[in-house]
Design a protein around this motif. Structure first.
Motif, short mmCIF file in Angstrom:
data_model
loop_
_atom_site.label_atom_id
_atom_site.label_comp_id
_atom_site.label_asym_id
_atom_site.label_seq_id
_atom_site.Cartn_x
_atom_site.Cartn_y
_atom_site.Cartn_z
N ILE A 31 32.09 36.63 27.82
CA ILE A 31 32.63 36.21 29.13
C ILE A 31 31.69 36.62 30.27
O ILE A 31 32.02 36.48 31.43
N ILE A 32 30.51 37.12 29.90
CA ILE A 32 29.53 37.47 30.94
C ILE A 32 28.74 36.22 31.35
O ILE A 32 28.51 35.99 32.53
N SER A 33 28.36 35.44 30.37
CA SER A 33 27.53 34.27 30.69
C SER A 33 28.39 33.14 31.29
O SER A 33 29.61 33.14 31.18
N ASN A 34 27.69 32.17 31.88
CA ASN A 34 28.40 31.09 32.58
C ASN A 34 29.13 30.13 31.64
O ASN A 34 30.12 29.51 32.04
N SER A 35 28.65 30.01 30.40
CA SER A 35 29.18 28.93 29.57
C SER A 35 30.68 29.08 29.32
O SER A 35 31.42 28.09 29.31
N PHE A 36 31.13 30.32 29.16
CA PHE A 36 32.57 30.53 28.97
C PHE A 36 33.38 29.95 30.13
O PHE A 36 34.38 29.27 29.95
N TRP A 37 32.91 30.20 31.34
CA TRP A 37 33.64 29.76 32.54
C TRP A 37 33.52 28.26 32.74
O TRP A 37 34.44 27.63 33.27
N ASP A 38 32.39 27.72 32.33
CA ASP A 38 32.22 26.27 32.39
C ASP A 38 33.19 25.57 31.44
O ASP A 38 33.73 24.50 31.75
N GLY B 152 48.39 52.92 33.82
CA GLY B 152 48.13 51.59 34.37
C GLY B 152 47.69 51.70 35.81
O GLY B 152 47.97 52.70 36.48
N ARG B 153 46.98 50.69 36.27
CA ARG B 153 46.58 50.65 37.68
C ARG B 153 46.41 49.18 38.06
O ARG B 153 46.21 48.33 37.18
N ALA B 154 46.49 48.89 39.33
CA ALA B 154 46.26 47.52 39.81
C ALA B 154 45.12 47.55 40.81
O ALA B 154 45.06 48.44 41.66
N VAL B 155 44.23 46.59 40.68
CA VAL B 155 43.10 46.50 41.61
C VAL B 155 42.98 45.06 42.08
O VAL B 155 43.22 44.12 41.31
N CYS B 156 42.67 44.88 43.36
CA CYS B 156 42.50 43.55 43.94
C CYS B 156 41.03 43.16 43.96
O CYS B 156 40.19 43.98 44.36
N TYR B 157 40.75 41.93 43.61
CA TYR B 157 39.39 41.41 43.73
C TYR B 157 39.42 40.14 44.56
O TYR B 157 40.10 39.17 44.21
N PRO B 158 38.67 40.14 45.69
CA PRO B 158 38.85 39.05 46.66
C PRO B 158 38.23 37.72 46.27
O PRO B 158 38.67 36.69 46.78
N THR B 159 37.22 37.71 45.40
CA THR B 159 36.59 36.42 45.09
C THR B 159 36.46 36.22 43.60
O THR B 159 36.52 37.16 42.81
N ASP B 160 36.23 34.97 43.22
CA ASP B 160 36.04 34.64 41.81
C ASP B 160 34.82 35.37 41.24
O ASP B 160 34.85 35.88 40.12
N ALA B 161 33.77 35.43 42.03
CA ALA B 161 32.53 36.06 41.55
C ALA B 161 32.76 37.54 41.24
O ALA B 161 32.26 38.07 40.24
N ILE B 162 33.54 38.21 42.09
CA ILE B 162 33.76 39.64 41.87
C ILE B 162 34.71 39.85 40.69
O ILE B 162 34.55 40.79 39.91
N LEU B 163 35.67 38.95 40.53
CA LEU B 163 36.53 39.04 39.35
C LEU B 163 35.68 38.91 38.08
O LEU B 163 35.87 39.66 37.12
N ARG B 164 34.76 37.94 38.09
CA ARG B 164 33.89 37.77 36.92
C ARG B 164 33.06 39.03 36.68
O ARG B 164 32.87 39.44 35.53
N ASP B 165 32.60 39.65 37.76
CA ASP B 165 31.85 40.90 37.60
C ASP B 165 32.73 42.01 37.02
O ASP B 165 32.26 42.83 36.24
N TYR B 166 34.00 42.03 37.42
CA TYR B 166 34.91 43.03 36.84
C TYR B 166 34.98 42.83 35.32
O TYR B 166 34.85 43.78 34.54
N LEU B 167 35.21 41.59 34.90
CA LEU B 167 35.35 41.32 33.47
C LEU B 167 34.03 41.57 32.73
O LEU B 167 34.02 42.10 31.61
#
Lengths: 257, 257, 257, 257
Positions: free
Chosen positions: B243-250, B129-144
């Protein structure tokens, strides 16, 4: 598929390598084990089945991770001592912590039925883990002494507490009766009131469990003429020695070598 | 017992709190799962039982840790997204990593027989296991997005690879045939040679698993007159959305709110 | 010479890179400046020479480090805001902290005589430094607001305190008179007793110093025919604006862009 | 003024305390000192004025920070060894690094004119700093040996290089002539071609500077009858001893005690 567009997110992972040439202790600790013990009717103050399962899990961890020199356990916790010079997973803290905790937990569930054949596992047992660096042999010994001293203090208290509770006192009364008392008082209470000689209780309760690797030979095959082929093993073996005093370390010079 | 003499060793523990107001992703990953899968005869390229077990474990983790908003899994890995504002365990990295990994692993063994009723668990499964911090919503979405893009790339390759192997090629030959090929080529290969329309394969293989909390009401009791007492629940529910496209988040604005 | 035998010691250096895509604030702070100020007879409550020297040092730091977007200073401290996307020195914390602190300190001694032509530097001025990450624009603004709010609170208190001391009160009496008082009380005290209208005091005292880069053209050479060759510059320029309210940020959209 | 509304930003500061019971080495290093040296016409291969200024700055740092046991410097760098048991500033890395670097830099500018009375300081000298933990005495000694071995290697190379350049070779030719050569070759070159006996060059060039605290008594006052009142001092004193061999450490057992 734009794989590379997203891969930059890997750089957010922090480097958590532990200081070289220090002893690394990974300690796992049961989460919410007071209620877990109640739910599974653990005997009080000590349940030999539960302690046996803990020891089994710790041996499993030592089978998987060769760089662990020594382990010490008590109650619902276990400490694993990695060699000072270990470079396993680049000494990355989260790797070591998560893998040891995962292996321990996995074994706990896997071997549960061996130790609790008549008790169904009703809840997901969870352990936390942490890694701590100790720069010298003396401080590592103090760490282990700290845990074993803790075992003694807790066990003596718990032995008194549960003797009082089983004799009819409420938990609050038992706790009240023991507040602020010293070792001598507790020993006297056990002996006079309950006929228990503390020093003759099983060593596993008083001293916890120490796991060492014991060198021995094992027959792994036979030649055509029947000659046995032996392999040297380093099987993790449990004992309940005093690890605070010097004699243990004098007998096992390889541990700190 | 000189307890205090040893207690100084506690101060060697480092403070590993993660930066406030960042998304925390804890990712667990199977250790040595290629051989684990072979040993337990997992179906290739995807084993629905194994994926179902992974999803079950992830739901269990989300039941235990309320601060997890979302999880995403594929193959032998799962990512758990803690809320930006979570202060669980003071955001201490080793606590979060070890507890999530432990809970996941524990569940894996505990629920194994539900998903593999006819396969004995022959080895202790271990996850790191590991923990990583992502500072913004956009970067979290890029992680996923990074993880889901990876799922696609791996699955398309594996689908081709195992189709070739099952058709009689050696593993080396199959690998050779796919080196450096693009998405279009692989889709064509599957369709023309094996009659497989990639886009109609089960979404769980192509998209992995997303776990959201679904608000719903559950009858938890009845009044004397029979009136049902409902409780709102947030049961973790698996889907296989893009979960890459916007519609999921919308559609799920609460995830990043 | 066995160079390589010793080189292993380099591996003990920890990786202290700061989280990507966060604002980095490096703040320097005078060590023991209360006594430093007394030893060099700084005027109270504010010494324009000392503040001018601080501003000069901060501009020097911004000349050396292009990635600093903005700086804010008050009293004996200065905060430098590195761009979120800066990769200067790999975002290593100790590099950024030490270099900024060193450049600031160096300038303080170097330019001392320009601001204190008649005061010999009697002691080695020392500053400490630290780096902090802020994940979002809003939190960065709150950081800067925190420092500017502090400037106001300290300056209002100090203005009252030194007015009382100069009027004949002891320091203890002055402090006593101000304990627990609010903004309105202090403004009233200044106005009624000392004839000071707080809001008309110099902005540098009330608001501290903000340093921005101002785009302008500078003649750097001439062609043979005398045509001037201009270069665009981004000279660090000091102002004393309110950075808590939105209007400052609306006027300087490039700061957070 | 809503002070408290912004104060939460303080919690973003990370805890960077260094592991207890380890030696802490803070090393400062000149930034861009090759061009700084040229701009200020430093003599080549070694400038005694520049080395004297470095030593002076290091002594100033040791005057300010009592917990520094020992310092070692060469060229444009200096290492400061804090006692294993130091708890100065809670062993916070950025505090120690920034304060030492600031004090060193401040002294460099302040005492510049003492060492370069005829050379104006034309640029702001800047140093970087870092802190590294060393868990044992042996490894600390290896660290210091690493730096002193480096001094030797660099100085021998530079002595040859500048002798060649002063004899008329270009820098490229001089560098070419020395590529891949060993110690014996360089000594021979110096002796045969330039009449330089390397081992008789000043120790400060060959060994760098070691700063120890020398216990001595100093008259600090007189009683009424004229009796002198002495105070024991621990003045930082520079020497150029070999710190790689054992004899230095045998002579100064207090350093590692």
């Amino acid at each position: 598929m734009a794989k590379s567009r997203f891969e930059y997110v890997k750089h957010f992972e922090a480097d958590d390598r532990l200081l070289p040439h220090c002893w690394i202790v990974v300690r796992v600790d049961g989460k919410g084990f007071t209620s877990f013990a109640e739910e599974h009717a653990f005997e009080k103050p000590n349940d030999v089945r539960a302690l046996g399962l803990m020891d089994k899990c710790a041996r499993e961890v030592m089978q998987v991770f060769d760089d662990i020199r020594l382990a010490y356990g008590e109650s619902d916790e276990y400490s694993f001592v990695f060699s000072k010079t270990s470079i396993l997973y680049g000494r990355r803290s989260s790797k070591l912590v998560s893998l040891v905790t995962s292996c321990f937990t996995s074994s706990y569930v896997r071997f549960w039925a061996q130790f609790f054949p008549e008790t169904e596992l009703r809840r997901t047992p969870i352990f936390d883990g942490r890694a701590v660096c100790y720069p010298t042999d003396a401080i590592l010994r103090d760490y282990l002494a700290w845990r074993q001293a803790d075992t003694h203090i807790n066990n003596q208290y718990n032995t008194c507490f549960w003797a009082l509770v089983k004799s009819g006192k409420s938990r609050a009364e038992a706790n009240q009766a023991l507040q602020g008392t010293q070792t001598a008082f507790k020993n006297e209470l056990l002996y006079t009131t309950f006929g228990i000689n503390y020093s003759t209780l099983p060593a596993i309760f008083r001293k916890g469990s120490v796991i060492l690797r014991t060198k021995s030979s094992r027959v792994v095959d036979h030649l055509v003429d029947g000659t046995p082929v032996e392999q040297e093993t380093n099987a993790p073996t449990v004992c309940h020695d005093d690890i605070i005093s010097n004699s243990f370390w004098d007998q096992h010079p390889e541990l700190l070598a």
